[in-house]
Design an enzyme around this catalytic site. Sequence first.
Site, mmCIF file in Angstrom:
data_model
loop_
_atom_site.group_PDB
_atom_site.id
_atom_site.type_symbol
_atom_site.label_atom_id
_atom_site.label_comp_id
_atom_site.label_asym_id
_atom_site.label_seq_id
_atom_site.Cartn_x
_atom_site.Cartn_y
_atom_site.Cartn_z
ATOM 1 N N GLU A 3 -5.405 -8.563 1.280
ATOM 2 C CA GLU A 3 -5.861 -8.148 2.450
ATOM 3 C C GLU A 3 -7.346 -7.852 2.522
ATOM 4 O O GLU A 3 -7.878 -7.209 1.411
ATOM 5 C CB GLU A 3 -5.272 -7.010 3.158
ATOM 6 C CG GLU A 3 -3.928 -7.198 3.456
ATOM 7 C CD GLU A 3 -3.275 -5.845 4.227
ATOM 8 O OE1 GLU A 3 -3.936 -4.758 4.466
ATOM 9 O OE2 GLU A 3 -2.251 -5.783 4.141
ATOM 10 N N GLU A 35 0.999 -1.214 0.180
ATOM 11 C CA GLU A 35 -0.005 0.158 -0.040
ATOM 12 C C GLU A 35 1.028 1.286 0.092
ATOM 13 O O GLU A 35 1.042 1.951 0.948
ATOM 14 C CB GLU A 35 -1.062 0.024 1.059
ATOM 15 C CG GLU A 35 -1.965 -0.955 1.175
ATOM 16 C CD GLU A 35 -3.034 -1.019 2.221
ATOM 17 O OE1 GLU A 35 -3.034 0.070 2.979
ATOM 18 O OE2 GLU A 35 -4.034 -1.946 2.190
HETATM 19 C C1 BGC Z 1 -2.601 -2.321 6.090
HETATM 20 C C2 BGC Z 1 -2.555 -3.162 7.330
HETATM 21 C C3 BGC Z 1 -3.520 -2.543 8.448
HETATM 22 C C4 BGC Z 1 -4.855 -2.872 7.666
HETATM 23 C C5 BGC Z 1 -6.166 -2.275 8.376
HETATM 24 C C6 BGC Z 1 -4.041 -2.109 5.527
HETATM 25 O O1 BGC Z 1 -4.253 -0.758 5.176
HETATM 26 O O2 BGC Z 1 -1.916 -3.099 5.181
HETATM 27 O O3 BGC Z 1 -1.419 -2.879 8.051
HETATM 28 O O4 BGC Z 1 -3.464 -3.116 9.666
HETATM 29 O O5 BGC Z 1 -4.948 -2.348 6.618
HETATM 30 O O6 BGC Z 1 -6.208 -0.908 8.795
#
Ligand code: BGC
Length: 443
Positions: free
Chosen positions: A354, A166
């Site tokens: 993610e 990101e």
């Molecule tokens: C990130 C994580 C973060 C998650 C939740 C993403 O932006 O890669 O490190 O914990 O979102 O906020």
Amino acid sequence: MNKELFGTDFKWGVSTAAFQIEGGCDAEGKGPSIWDIFSNIKGKIKDGHHANTACDFYNIYERDLDLVQHLHIPNFRFSLAWSRIMPTGLKPVNQKGLDYYDRVIDGCLERGIEPWPTLYHWDLPHALELKGGWTNRDVVNWFSDFTEVCAKQYGDRIKHWMVMNEPMVFTGAGYFLGLHAPGRTGLKNFFPAIHHAVLSMAEGGRVLRDLCPQAEIGTTFSCSHVEPYSQRAWDKSAANRADILFNRLFIEPILGLGYPDKELSLLKGIRKYMLPGDEDKMPFDFDFIGIQTYTREVIRFSLLTPYLHAKLVKAENRNVPLTSMKWEVYPEGIYPIIKKYNAYPQIKKIYITENGSAFPDAVVQGQVDDQERLAYLQTSLEQVLKAKNEGCKVEGYFVWTLTDNFEWAEGYHPRFGLVHVDFNSQERIIKSSGKWYAGFLKP
Ligand code: BGC
């Protein structure tokens, strides 16, 4: 729903990041990262939380890898802490830091888990920040040296690499808004950081491809489905500007399309940091693109927001259900986002690297029955399947995250894990969502 509907090659996994779980902040020669410094400055992290110990993954990683195995999760995404491997960010390397990730990688492989490392999940060595960090063009060389060290050390066992996590978040929150490490603000920091992150991402891809020609190489982007507050022309064009910033700024130069500055002239400021020949260095032909999405954003026109003339209509003012991050509970947003990225013909393959949600979980008689997270996960997967069935090139899904962990500026309050952590005792409890995922993945 069962996992067979996604096909036998679909990659199922769980994602983590070094700084959020490891702790061991100065163990065995590790140097400080910008997050070690930032999180120990009073007032930067909610309630003075810091990540000096976090989930203690540095010491008890085997226990957590046992959990991954127990949950039948075949792919484990984690990141390599640059300042553990190179304490000042530059050579010489710290052998003990290198050895640590050898043990983590071998620990995965011994358990039949595929390791998926990310080279950079926001924890720049502090010594490099003192030299200007992401605003200094030399970072491209520093990062490519770090990439080379990792590729040579671990390349014999790694089949899937991710270069960055990101870039929009670490440049936007870290170098423009000052909410994340290193806490810098303003366009004079943001613009060079953007450009050097793009160059480093592409260069990192080239180094990996050169040294690990058999591996699959990707990088990951934050993205959020954007909707206008109303159908009025000015809200729609404000939403378009926000979409460029949130969803297109980093992917387009990587795909060879350049910065989207014709549609958002504010971004022309990046040109000041470009040297002749940079246009050719910005793209890299990644094998996959990781997309990471959590919610949707609603945007309205605002004269008061300098440059962008657009502002977020906060979810808390929209009368919608909220997660602990005060983000709208909107797992459906993953579908239009997959569609959007799928529409780039240059993208070969998409993994959702993610996706997840934070809720205030309660431990009741030793159990955590997190029905909201479970429902979020199931709805997300239905949406992914819908996109896949419509022909989208989405080939994998990784839950954020394995255990509750250090959620950056929010400290330990938001809990995203499939597994609950008691941060005093380091005791783990598999939540209902974790049990469900395990059942879903069970061979
Ligand atoms: C990130 C994580 C973060 C998650 C939740 C993403 O932006 O890669 O490190 O914990 O979102 O906020």
